[in-house]
Motif scaffolding. Structure first.
Motif, PDB file in Angstrom:
ATOM      1  N   ALA A 287       0.843  -1.205   0.000  1.00  0.00           N
ATOM      2  CA  ALA A 287       0.000   0.000   0.000  1.00  0.00           C
ATOM      3  C   ALA A 287       0.877   1.253   0.000  1.00  0.00           C
ATOM      4  N   GLY A 288       1.943   1.199   0.765  1.00  0.00           N
ATOM      5  CA  GLY A 288       2.877   2.333   0.835  1.00  0.00           C
ATOM      6  C   GLY A 288       3.553   2.602  -0.499  1.00  0.00           C
ATOM      7  N   ARG A 289       3.894   1.528  -1.186  1.00  0.00           N
ATOM      8  CA  ARG A 289       4.550   1.677  -2.501  1.00  0.00           C
ATOM      9  C   ARG A 289       3.568   2.235  -3.536  1.00  0.00           C
ATOM     10  N   ARG A 290       2.321   1.801  -3.470  1.00  0.00           N
ATOM     11  CA  ARG A 290       1.311   2.345  -4.397  1.00  0.00           C
ATOM     12  C   ARG A 290       1.100   3.833  -4.130  1.00  0.00           C
ATOM     13  N   ALA A 291       1.068   4.194  -2.848  1.00  0.00           N
ATOM     14  CA  ALA A 291       0.883   5.609  -2.490  1.00  0.00           C
ATOM     15  C   ALA A 291       2.080   6.431  -2.988  1.00  0.00           C
TER      16      ALA A 291
ATOM     17  N   TYR B 196       5.564  -5.818  -6.713  1.00  0.00           N
ATOM     18  CA  TYR B 196       5.963  -4.689  -5.858  1.00  0.00           C
ATOM     19  C   TYR B 196       4.738  -3.951  -5.330  1.00  0.00           C
ATOM     20  N   PHE B 197       3.737  -3.838  -6.173  1.00  0.00           N
ATOM     21  CA  PHE B 197       2.548  -3.062  -5.795  1.00  0.00           C
ATOM     22  C   PHE B 197       1.451  -3.885  -5.138  1.00  0.00           C
ATOM     23  N   THR B 198       1.469  -5.212  -5.317  1.00  0.00           N
ATOM     24  CA  THR B 198       0.352  -6.010  -4.796  1.00  0.00           C
ATOM     25  C   THR B 198       0.764  -7.205  -3.933  1.00  0.00           C
TER      26      THR B 198
ATOM     27  N   THR C  43      -8.830   5.175  -5.746  1.00  0.00           N
ATOM     28  CA  THR C  43      -7.660   5.437  -6.602  1.00  0.00           C
ATOM     29  C   THR C  43      -6.981   4.136  -7.033  1.00  0.00           C
ATOM     30  N   GLU C  44      -7.425   3.008  -6.454  1.00  0.00           N
ATOM     31  CA  GLU C  44      -6.779   1.726  -6.763  1.00  0.00           C
ATOM     32  C   GLU C  44      -7.831   0.676  -7.081  1.00  0.00           C
ATOM     33  N   PHE C  45      -7.679   0.017  -8.202  1.00  0.00           N
ATOM     34  CA  PHE C  45      -8.618  -1.041  -8.582  1.00  0.00           C
ATOM     35  C   PHE C  45      -7.813  -2.238  -9.062  1.00  0.00           C
ATOM     36  N   ILE C  46      -8.203  -3.411  -8.610  1.00  0.00           N
ATOM     37  CA  ILE C  46      -7.502  -4.602  -9.088  1.00  0.00           C
ATOM     38  C   ILE C  46      -8.512  -5.603  -9.645  1.00  0.00           C
TER      39      ILE C  46
ATOM     40  N   LYS D  22      -8.975  -9.700  -1.331  1.00  0.00           N
ATOM     41  CA  LYS D  22      -9.364  -8.661  -0.358  1.00  0.00           C
ATOM     42  C   LYS D  22      -8.773  -8.959   1.007  1.00  0.00           C
ATOM     43  N   GLU D  23      -8.915 -10.218   1.406  1.00  0.00           N
ATOM     44  CA  GLU D  23      -8.491 -10.594   2.757  1.00  0.00           C
ATOM     45  C   GLU D  23      -6.974 -10.629   2.887  1.00  0.00           C
ATOM     46  N   LYS D  24      -6.301 -11.253   1.919  1.00  0.00           N
ATOM     47  CA  LYS D  24      -4.865 -11.466   2.057  1.00  0.00           C
ATOM     48  C   LYS D  24      -4.067 -10.185   1.822  1.00  0.00           C
ATOM     49  N   TYR D  25      -4.481  -9.380   0.862  1.00  0.00           N
ATOM     50  CA  TYR D  25      -3.673  -8.209   0.496  1.00  0.00           C
ATOM     51  C   TYR D  25      -4.308  -6.884   0.925  1.00  0.00           C
ATOM     52  N   LYS D  26      -5.436  -6.979   1.628  1.00  0.00           N
ATOM     53  CA  LYS D  26      -6.109  -5.783   2.163  1.00  0.00           C
ATOM     54  C   LYS D  26      -6.390  -4.738   1.071  1.00  0.00           C
ATOM     55  N   LEU D  27      -6.728  -5.243  -0.114  1.00  0.00           N
ATOM     56  CA  LEU D  27      -7.103  -4.329  -1.193  1.00  0.00           C
ATOM     57  C   LEU D  27      -8.617  -4.152  -1.152  1.00  0.00           C
ATOM     58  N   GLU D  28      -9.087  -2.933  -1.457  1.00  0.00           N
ATOM     59  CA  GLU D  28     -10.523  -2.671  -1.320  1.00  0.00           C
ATOM     60  C   GLU D  28     -11.326  -2.926  -2.584  1.00  0.00           C
ATOM     61  N   ASN D  29     -10.920  -2.310  -3.665  1.00  0.00           N
ATOM     62  CA  ASN D  29     -11.720  -2.395  -4.891  1.00  0.00           C
ATOM     63  C   ASN D  29     -11.229  -3.542  -5.761  1.00  0.00           C
ATOM     64  N   VAL D  30     -11.751  -4.727  -5.442  1.00  0.00           N
ATOM     65  CA  VAL D  30     -11.309  -5.939  -6.133  1.00  0.00           C
ATOM     66  C   VAL D  30     -12.455  -6.475  -6.988  1.00  0.00           C
ATOM     67  N   PHE D  31     -12.156  -6.745  -8.255  1.00  0.00           N
ATOM     68  CA  PHE D  31     -13.152  -7.299  -9.171  1.00  0.00           C
ATOM     69  C   PHE D  31     -12.541  -8.495  -9.875  1.00  0.00           C
ATOM     70  N   THR D  32     -13.405  -9.285 -10.517  1.00  0.00           N
ATOM     71  CA  THR D  32     -12.856 -10.350 -11.358  1.00  0.00           C
ATOM     72  C   THR D  32     -12.492  -9.731 -12.701  1.00  0.00           C
ATOM     73  N   SER D  33     -11.531 -10.336 -13.365  1.00  0.00           N
ATOM     74  CA  SER D  33     -11.102  -9.788 -14.655  1.00  0.00           C
ATOM     75  C   SER D  33     -12.242  -9.816 -15.673  1.00  0.00           C
ATOM     76  N   THR D  34     -13.182 -10.747 -15.512  1.00  0.00           N
ATOM     77  CA  THR D  34     -14.313 -10.805 -16.452  1.00  0.00           C
ATOM     78  C   THR D  34     -15.252  -9.601 -16.270  1.00  0.00           C
ATOM     79  N   GLN D  35     -15.182  -8.929 -15.133  1.00  0.00           N
ATOM     80  CA  GLN D  35     -16.034  -7.746 -14.922  1.00  0.00           C
ATOM     81  C   GLN D  35     -15.504  -6.509 -15.637  1.00  0.00           C
ATOM     82  N   PHE D  36     -14.248  -6.564 -16.050  1.00  0.00           N
ATOM     83  CA  PHE D  36     -13.671  -5.401 -16.731  1.00  0.00           C
ATOM     84  C   PHE D  36     -14.252  -5.293 -18.126  1.00  0.00           C
TER      85      PHE D  36
END
Ligand code: MN
Length: 469
Positions: free
Chosen positions: A38-42, A80-82, A106-109, A132-146
């Motif tokens: 998270a720090g590196r992304r910021a 590095y970022f995830t 500001t971050e979507f995966i 979401k649980e392991k990497y504490k990322l908030e905006n997580v979608f499946t690649s098929t949703q893109f």
């Protein structure tokens, strides 16, 4: 026979339950933390210009032959970022908050879907909830949703991507998979846009970030260096005439794996005699003879971070007079170059310092007539950054070293047979390479636990190896 089999099956099911109950204790726990990523992304977003989106793709699975893939190796920027080590994923970083698929941030995966059939063969896929649980990322979608509607590039002035082999328009559109589909959407979104959008390289920003190591990274680099030194030291103890170069490699890599290294950070170089003069010799097939020098350039990668260490040792345990003269010249060059490794020194001074010593020495020994001739025996640079990549991103040239830089110091002299000098020097190839962390007061050699002096190496060569039986 059948009865035993059934009992065996029952027992193994029971022990499986125990294993899964204690799973968290049975696996490494020293990975980079979600806070690190998270720090590196910021820090990256801080450096982005206004109204910009940056796109990072996971590495693709690469085919080895027929239906066998190479062991998966994640894109270093994506890692590095995830921290995520799965393919078919994409990270979007925005300078300012954006709404995408009903979420604002500001971050979507975008990550690959869970797939029970696939998971039965190759192991667990984390999926949206797992990521979401392991990497504490908030905006997580499946690649098929893109989809094209979700991601409208019109509102951005520039797109940051195109990093070496992560070139979305070249590499990713070739193979039909989820990643390629997402890349194609972005590609056509850029092309269809009436106003030109600058597609720029992330290299400049990534160099600024990855060139300076954070404490968590240094801790992994210390471990990678430690296990690499253990390998080198055992080779020094075990080596003897009649051994094959690939057997030296096996001893080396045993210690990497024994200590938890996922794989060598680069193909192991183990070249004796004339092979020591081939800079990136990796076939490692020679039967080593008394009188050969063995050059081993090998290091472990641990949780994504690699060391890069070279030792050159006599196969029979004792340097010949000529080998010793060349070895000590390289060592003197290395010592001088390590001594200038401190904040404020231009990166290029590392090479200049080592080269001055090597050139003077080769001319004095009558091997080279002048500096230009000396360069033929020392044809590579003395230093590069290392970290996630063995040749890592970091400022070079006249840029001053700063605390947190991690660089190699690796002068060498290579005199292949047929060289324009006295035959007594032929087949001598020497490189000594250590991994130097720049600190605020100077430097710290993370590979110092493997010996470098002639006396130390000859002493260690007399010690019993665990492989000597
Ligand atoms: Mn190197």
């Amino acid at each position: 026979m059948h009865k035993i089999l059934i009992i065996g099956l029952f027992l193994s099911l029971t022990s499986l339950e125990i294993v899964s109950a204690q799973a968290s204790d049975n696996y490494p726990t020293d990975y980079l933390s979600p806070e690190f990523h998270a720090g590196r992304r910021a820090a990256f977003r801080e450096k982005m210009s206004a109204n910009t989106v940056a796109i990072f793709f996971a590495a693709q699975v690469r085919l080895r032959n027929n239906d066998v893939d190479y062991q998966y190796a994640q894109s270093k920027n994506f890692y590095y970022f995830t921290g995520l080590e799965e393919p078919n994923a994409m990270l979007l970083l925005f300078k300012t908050p954006t709404t995408l698929l009903g979420k604002t941030g500001t971050e979507f995966i975008f990550v690959q879907n869970r797939d029970p059939l696939k998971e039965m063969w190759t192991g667990k896929i984390l999926g949206v909830d797992g990521v979401k649980e392991k990497y504490k990322l908030e905006n997580v979608f499946t690649s098929t949703q893109f989809n094209a509607a979700a991601f409208n590039l019109k509102q951005y002035d520039s797109v940051l991507s195109l990093f070496r082999t992560e070139d979305i328009f070249e590499t990713y559109t070739r193979n039909p998979n989820e990643l390629a589909r997402m890349a194609a959407i972005i590609d056509s979104s850029i092309k269809e846009n009436k106003q030109p959008i600058a597609a720029r390289n992330t290299m400049f920003l990534m160099t600024a970030l990855r060139g300076i190591k954070e404490p968590e990274e240094i801790s992994l680099l210390e471990k990678a260096s430690m296990m690499s030194c253990e390998g080198h030291n055992e080779v020094i103890r075990a080596i003897k005439p009649g051994m094959k170069e690939y057997q030296a490699q096996a001893i080396m890599e045993y210690f990497f794996k024994k200590n938890g290294s996922e794989y060598p950070g680069y193909p192991s170089i183990n070249g004796a005699a004339e092979n020591a003069c081939v800079l990136h010799y990796i076939s490692n097939l020679r039967t080593m003879q008394s009188g050969d020098l063995l050059l081993s350039d090998c290091a472990a990668e641990y949780h994504g971070y690699t060391a890069d260490i070279t030792r050159t040792i006599p196969v029979n345990g004792k340097f010949s007079p000529e080998q010793k003269l060349i070895y000590e010249l390289v060592l003197a060059a290395q010592d001088s170059a390590i001594a200038v490794c401190k904040p404020g020194t231009p990166f290029s001074s590392i090479d200049e310092t080592a080269r001055r010593v090597v050139n003077r020495g080769l001319i004095k020994l009558g091997i080279a007539a002048n500096d230009a001739a000396a360069r033929t025996y020392f044809p590579h640079g003395t230093s590069h950054h290392l970290g996630l990549d063995v040749h890592d991103l970091g400022l070079r040239g006249k840029s001053p070293l700063v605390a947190g830089n991690f660089v190699t110091v690796e002068p060498g002299i290579y005199i292949p047979p047929g060289s324009k000098c006295d035959k007594k020097w032929w087949n001598i190839g020497v490189r000594i390479e250590d991994d130097i962390l720049i600190t605020k007061d100077g430097n710290r050699n993370l590979s110092e636990s493997s010996p470098r002096t002639v006396a130390q190496i000859e002493k260690m060569a007399k010690q019993q190896s665990v492989f000597s039986k």
